[in-house]
Design a protein around this motif. Structure first.
Motif, PDB file in Angstrom:
ATOM      1  N   TRP A 116      -6.542 -14.619  -5.094  1.00 22.07           N
ATOM      2  CA  TRP A 116      -5.800 -14.012  -6.137  1.00 22.07           C
ATOM      3  C   TRP A 116      -5.318 -12.630  -5.693  1.00 22.07           C
ATOM      4  O   TRP A 116      -4.357 -12.167  -6.332  1.00 22.07           O
ATOM      5  N   LEU A 117      -6.160 -12.005  -4.928  1.00 21.04           N
ATOM      6  CA  LEU A 117      -5.835 -10.477  -4.555  1.00 21.04           C
ATOM      7  C   LEU A 117      -4.634 -10.616  -3.832  1.00 21.04           C
ATOM      8  O   LEU A 117      -3.722  -9.819  -3.870  1.00 21.04           O
ATOM      9  N   ILE A 118      -4.499 -11.668  -3.008  1.00 23.31           N
ATOM     10  CA  ILE A 118      -3.061 -11.808  -2.130  1.00 23.31           C
ATOM     11  C   ILE A 118      -2.137 -12.119  -2.990  1.00 23.31           C
ATOM     12  O   ILE A 118      -1.039 -11.592  -3.037  1.00 23.31           O
ATOM     13  N   PHE A 119      -2.330 -13.116  -3.905  1.00 24.47           N
ATOM     14  CA  PHE A 119      -1.304 -13.764  -4.864  1.00 24.47           C
ATOM     15  C   PHE A 119      -0.696 -12.521  -5.732  1.00 24.47           C
ATOM     16  O   PHE A 119       0.512 -12.646  -5.889  1.00 24.47           O
ATOM     17  N   ILE A 120      -1.283 -11.879  -6.077  1.00 27.28           N
ATOM     18  CA  ILE A 120      -1.010 -10.817  -7.327  1.00 27.28           C
ATOM     19  C   ILE A 120      -0.123  -9.900  -6.388  1.00 27.28           C
ATOM     20  O   ILE A 120       0.958  -9.141  -7.220  1.00 27.28           O
ATOM     21  N   THR A 121       0.014  -9.486  -5.300  1.00 24.15           N
ATOM     22  CA  THR A 121       0.758  -8.680  -4.653  1.00 24.15           C
ATOM     23  C   THR A 121       2.147  -9.104  -4.555  1.00 24.15           C
ATOM     24  O   THR A 121       2.944  -8.381  -4.402  1.00 24.15           O
ATOM     25  N   LEU A 122       2.414 -10.234  -5.021  1.00 25.45           N
ATOM     26  CA  LEU A 122       3.939 -10.845  -5.229  1.00 25.45           C
ATOM     27  C   LEU A 122       4.389 -10.043  -6.469  1.00 25.45           C
ATOM     28  O   LEU A 122       5.711  -9.757  -6.364  1.00 25.45           O
ATOM     29  N   MET A 123       3.580  -9.439  -7.219  1.00 26.48           N
ATOM     30  CA  MET A 123       4.305  -8.536  -8.097  1.00 26.48           C
ATOM     31  C   MET A 123       4.044  -7.188  -8.013  1.00 26.48           C
ATOM     32  O   MET A 123       4.534  -6.398  -8.920  1.00 26.48           O
ATOM     33  N   LEU A 124       3.900  -6.742  -6.766  1.00 20.48           N
ATOM     34  CA  LEU A 124       3.952  -5.168  -6.777  1.00 20.48           C
ATOM     35  C   LEU A 124       5.107  -4.786  -5.495  1.00 20.48           C
ATOM     36  O   LEU A 124       4.508  -4.545  -4.500  1.00 20.48           O
ATOM     37  N   PRO A 125       6.361  -5.225  -5.895  1.00 20.13           N
ATOM     38  CA  PRO A 125       7.334  -4.946  -4.693  1.00 20.13           C
ATOM     39  C   PRO A 125       7.143  -3.387  -4.683  1.00 20.13           C
ATOM     40  O   PRO A 125       6.817  -2.454  -5.227  1.00 20.13           O
ATOM     41  N   VAL A 126       7.602  -3.130  -3.352  1.00 19.45           N
ATOM     42  CA  VAL A 126       7.674  -1.491  -2.796  1.00 19.45           C
ATOM     43  C   VAL A 126       8.449  -0.642  -3.668  1.00 19.45           C
ATOM     44  O   VAL A 126       7.976   0.620  -3.665  1.00 19.45           O
ATOM     45  N   GLU A 127       9.369  -1.012  -4.051  1.00 19.10           N
ATOM     46  CA  GLU A 127      10.214  -0.051  -5.089  1.00 19.10           C
ATOM     47  C   GLU A 127       9.347   0.276  -6.354  1.00 19.10           C
ATOM     48  O   GLU A 127       9.664   1.498  -6.727  1.00 19.10           O
ATOM     49  N   VAL A 128       8.336  -0.466  -6.623  1.00 20.26           N
ATOM     50  CA  VAL A 128       7.655   0.221  -7.771  1.00 20.26           C
ATOM     51  C   VAL A 128       6.624   1.122  -7.372  1.00 20.26           C
ATOM     52  O   VAL A 128       6.108   1.755  -8.190  1.00 20.26           O
ATOM     53  N   ARG A 129       6.100   1.128  -6.005  1.00 27.49           N
ATOM     54  CA  ARG A 129       5.160   2.143  -5.754  1.00 27.49           C
ATOM     55  C   ARG A 129       5.448   3.034  -4.991  1.00 27.49           C
ATOM     56  O   ARG A 129       4.633   3.257  -3.795  1.00 27.49           O
ATOM     57  N   ILE A 130       6.687   3.324  -4.836  1.00 28.91           N
ATOM     58  CA  ILE A 130       7.326   4.062  -3.724  1.00 28.91           C
ATOM     59  C   ILE A 130       6.528   5.560  -3.334  1.00 28.91           C
ATOM     60  O   ILE A 130       6.102   5.372  -2.285  1.00 28.91           O
ATOM     61  N   TYR A 131       6.424   6.155  -4.203  1.00 26.66           N
ATOM     62  CA  TYR A 131       5.839   7.433  -3.915  1.00 26.66           C
ATOM     63  C   TYR A 131       4.285   7.328  -3.449  1.00 26.66           C
ATOM     64  O   TYR A 131       4.069   8.073  -2.223  1.00 26.66           O
ATOM     65  N   PRO A 132       3.456   6.885  -4.152  1.00 24.94           N
ATOM     66  CA  PRO A 132       2.110   6.770  -3.727  1.00 24.94           C
ATOM     67  C   PRO A 132       2.006   6.137  -2.165  1.00 24.94           C
ATOM     68  O   PRO A 132       1.263   6.461  -1.422  1.00 24.94           O
ATOM     69  N   THR A 133       2.925   5.086  -2.069  1.00 24.88           N
ATOM     70  CA  THR A 133       2.695   4.511  -0.672  1.00 24.88           C
ATOM     71  C   THR A 133       3.393   5.490   0.368  1.00 24.88           C
ATOM     72  O   THR A 133       2.646   5.421   1.550  1.00 24.88           O
ATOM     73  N   TYR A 134       4.400   6.227  -0.040  1.00 27.01           N
ATOM     74  CA  TYR A 134       4.890   7.160   0.993  1.00 27.01           C
ATOM     75  C   TYR A 134       3.930   8.235   1.172  1.00 27.01           C
ATOM     76  O   TYR A 134       3.627   8.379   2.406  1.00 27.01           O
ATOM     77  N   LYS A 135       3.116   8.519   0.277  1.00 26.59           N
ATOM     78  CA  LYS A 135       1.951   9.435   0.394  1.00 26.59           C
ATOM     79  C   LYS A 135       1.022   9.085   1.396  1.00 26.59           C
ATOM     80  O   LYS A 135       0.361   9.803   2.252  1.00 26.59           O
ATOM     81  N   ILE A 136       0.628   7.897   1.283  1.00 26.18           N
ATOM     82  CA  ILE A 136      -0.622   7.291   2.057  1.00 26.18           C
ATOM     83  C   ILE A 136      -0.115   7.232   3.530  1.00 26.18           C
ATOM     84  O   ILE A 136      -0.732   7.267   4.442  1.00 26.18           O
ATOM     85  N   ALA A 137       1.135   6.643   3.805  1.00 25.95           N
ATOM     86  CA  ALA A 137       1.761   6.691   4.867  1.00 25.95           C
ATOM     87  C   ALA A 137       1.578   7.990   5.716  1.00 25.95           C
ATOM     88  O   ALA A 137       1.386   8.061   6.869  1.00 25.95           O
ATOM     89  N   ALA A 138       1.989   9.089   4.840  1.00 27.86           N
ATOM     90  CA  ALA A 138       2.124  10.586   5.398  1.00 27.86           C
ATOM     91  C   ALA A 138       0.797  10.985   5.618  1.00 27.86           C
ATOM     92  O   ALA A 138       0.425  11.299   6.818  1.00 27.86           O
ATOM     93  N   ASP A 139      -0.313  10.371   4.882  1.00 26.56           N
ATOM     94  CA  ASP A 139      -1.460  11.015   5.195  1.00 26.56           C
ATOM     95  C   ASP A 139      -2.155  10.101   6.317  1.00 26.56           C
ATOM     96  O   ASP A 139      -2.996  10.866   6.967  1.00 26.56           O
ATOM     97  N   LEU A 140      -1.783   9.079   6.552  1.00 24.21           N
ATOM     98  CA  LEU A 140      -2.052   8.252   7.916  1.00 24.21           C
ATOM     99  C   LEU A 140      -1.304   8.632   9.065  1.00 24.21           C
ATOM    100  O   LEU A 140      -1.392   7.899  10.141  1.00 24.21           O
ATOM    101  N   SER A 141      -0.429   9.477   9.053  1.00 20.66           N
ATOM    102  CA  SER A 141       0.465  10.245   9.872  1.00 20.66           C
ATOM    103  C   SER A 141       1.257   8.986  10.391  1.00 20.66           C
ATOM    104  O   SER A 141       1.370   8.544  11.622  1.00 20.66           O
ATOM    105  N   LEU A 142       1.794   8.114   9.769  1.00 17.21           N
ATOM    106  CA  LEU A 142       2.829   7.075  10.106  1.00 17.21           C
ATOM    107  C   LEU A 142       4.084   7.405   9.792  1.00 17.21           C
ATOM    108  O   LEU A 142       4.967   6.389  10.074  1.00 17.21           O
TER     109      LEU A 142
END
Lengths: 282, 293
Positions: A116-142
């Motif tokens: 279910w953990l994997i299944f639910i990600t269907l409903m989390l397109p990148v557009e929806v969580r843009i900024y937090p994801t960006y921030k995490i990527a920045a923190d991981l220096s990606l």
């Protein structure tokens, strides 16, 4: 069938040709524009037939770049796009097939939860969580790295579901037989399951390659350096609203170059593409 | 359905799941959680301090006429894009479903726009309908239309709907064709023997049988119009003129980019997330996978 041929068939051909015309015209025009002189287009005097600047324009686009906002040669952007598309397609297939194998062929605590953990990600397109994801990527220096371009897009619920579905149809006898031959989980996976999954993987690859190649929002955020840009982002940056600055023939040449690889994949691998498409959409 | 025979291993199944779960947890759940958390916070203008404000961000957002307009605009967009590309695709699919000579060629010539990136589609259409140099703009002006989508909001909307629908025709075409080919020929023949004429046959027999596909495509097209038009909008209008083409997703991007209001941007993300969850749920609840090619 029941119909008489003749006029009705003719109408069908006509409608289909009109459809093809509508679908193809913008691309034809882009190609024509990419072979013409900048001044002719800037004046609004574009001819509808190919011009004589084909080699000039494509050479400049590929190896020199526009003189405006992005000076990056497009060949470099194409390379970035290729790396990104390949990494996303391969990455998604690898991690999905492994997790599907685990879910289908093993019994362990929290198996349902993981599914279910994997299944639910269907409903989390990148557009929806843009900024937090960006921030995490920045923190991981990606930022400005291939890892940053690809890793956040690599998880795939659909691919996992697809492999899971397919593994369910593999007869139990195959596993029994492998067991009798003394095969463990690795051997069974490598010698039996992988070869059986080849067509599925190929079909999925076609779809995922196009998905990766056409990404827009994520590369737009994660790349700041021109030399890390993908071609889809590059082309966007080449157009400015001030007409004088936009070198339309080069922009259109870039558009043609950006379309070629994914369109070629669709046309050449039509069967696999359709299979992949129909199967990935639940 | 469960496998009868499985491997016994304590550690291996978890090891196999590590890569997928790592990506999912780091890049999906953690940011989603952060977005939700952020949406309950209010940050001062300099980003120095934050206070917990519970649902204040949501309340404020939903009381702004600007946001409500963006919601309406996004739904109107979706309806226009889905409506035009679905009807065009259905017409083409019905024609391509007939036993025509060269059917395979028609199919190939119609499906490739699927592979064109939305942003590239936007650039192509912008070029064709550019106010100063577009080939069609001269014609429109000759017809007495003051064509300038860079200044006129309605024209900008039309431009984006055109580009987005153009790109989506191939996708809808493929699924309609698959749906049509799945309808048994005997049903059609029976209707023909009963004396139903082609048009009538289509509306009373084919179309009802095609309903699952239509429904599936409506959901998919709405999702497409919501999210995948981002590249088209960014390349063509940047949300302008005067917010005429600013959809919900584009607004999240702009509000977050300017960074003035992280709480509001996060609240918008969460609302979007609920819309996606709703659409996905509908899709799973009502749509079985019945499409084969």
């Amino acid at each position: 069938m029941v119909e008489k041929k003749g006029i009705r068939g003719l109408v069908a051909h006509l409608i289909l040709w009109i459809g093809i015309g509508i679908v193809a015209f913008p691309v034809y025009l882009a190609f024509v524009a990419s072979t013409q002189d900048n001044a002719a287009i800037a004046n609004g005097q574009m001819s509808l037939l190919p011009g004589s600047h084909f080699i000039d324009n494509y050479y400049r686009t590929l190896f020199v770049g526009t003189s405006g906002s992005t000076r990056e040669p497009v060949v470099h952007m194409l390379w970035n796009s290729l790396v990104m598309a390949m990494a996303i397609a391969f990455g998604k297939i690898v991690i999905s097939i492994l997790s599907a194998y685990s879910i289908v062929y093993f019994r362990f605590p929290f198996r349902k939860t993981v599914f279910w953990l994997i299944f639910i990600t269907l409903m989390l397109p990148v557009e929806v969580r843009i900024y937090p994801t960006y921030k995490i990527a920045a923190d991981l220096s990606l930022l400005d790295s291939y890892a940053g371009l690809t890793l956040p897009l690599i998880a795939s619920a659909t691919a996992t579901l697809l492999f899971r579905q397919f593994f369910m149809t593999v007869p139990d006898e195959l596993l029994e037989a492998s067991r009798i031959d003394g095969a463990g989980p690795f051997r069974f996976f490598k010698d039996t399951l992988l070869p059986l999954s080849r067509t599925n993987m190929a079909a999925l690859f076609v779809i995922l390659f196009i998905y990766g190649w056409n990404q827009f929002l994520w590369p737009l955020l994660i790349t700041t350096r021109d030399d890390m840009q993908t071609v889809v982002i590059g082309i966007r940056k080449m157009i400015t609203t001030q007409d004088a600055i936009t070198e339309w023939p080069l922009v259109m040449a870039t558009a043609v170059l950006a379309m070629l690889p994914p369109v070629a994949v669709v046309v050449l691998m039509q069967k696999l593409f359709v299979r992949g498409l129909v199967e990935t959409e639940k | 359905m469960e496998k009868q025979s499985v491997f016994q291993s304590r550690l291996l199944p978890y090891l196999l799941l590590v890569p997928q779960l790592a990506v999912v947890l780091i890049f999906f759940y953690w940011p989603a959680f952060q977005a939700v958390w952020q949406s309950f916070l209010l940050q001062d203008a300099f980003g120095l301090s934050t206070t917990f404000v519970a649902f204040e961000n949501y309340a404020e957002l939903l009381s702004q006429p600007e946001y409500l307009n963006a919601i309406l605009r996004t739904f109107a967009f979706s309806a226009a894009i889905a409506g035009s590309s679905l009807s065009a695709a259905l017409l083409l699919a019905v024609m391509a479903d007939k036993p025509l000579r060269g059917g395979a060629i028609y199919r190939t010539l119609l499906i490739w726009p699927y592979a064109v990136a939305p942003a590239v589609a936007g650039v192509l259409w912008l070029f064709m309908l550019h106010p100063a140099l577009g080939v069609f703009s001269r014609g429109l002006r000759a017809m007495g239309i003051d064509w300038n989508p860079l200044l006129n909001g309605n024209q900008a909307v039309a431009l984006i709907v055109l580009a987005a629908a153009w790109k989506q025709i191939s996708y809808n075409f493929l699924f309609f064709l698959a749906g049509l080919q799945a309808i048994p020929k005997s049903v059609m023949e029976a209707a023909a023997i009963d004396g139903a004429r082609p048009m009538r046959r289509f509306w009373t027999v084919t179309f009802p049988l095609l309903m699952p596909t239509v429904f599936f495509l409506i959901v998919i097209n709405i999702v497409y119009a919501f999210f995948d038009t981002f590249g088209i909008i960014d390349a063509m209008t940047g949300g302008g003129p005067a917010k005429a083409t600013e959809t919900l997703v584009y607004k999240v991007y702009l509000d977050g980019l300017l960074g003035s209001n992280l709480g509001s941007s996060a609240a918008q993300s969460v609302i979007l997330m609920f819309i996606v969850i709703g659409l996905t749920a509908i899709q799973f609840r009502y749509v079985e996978r019945k499409v084969t090619y």
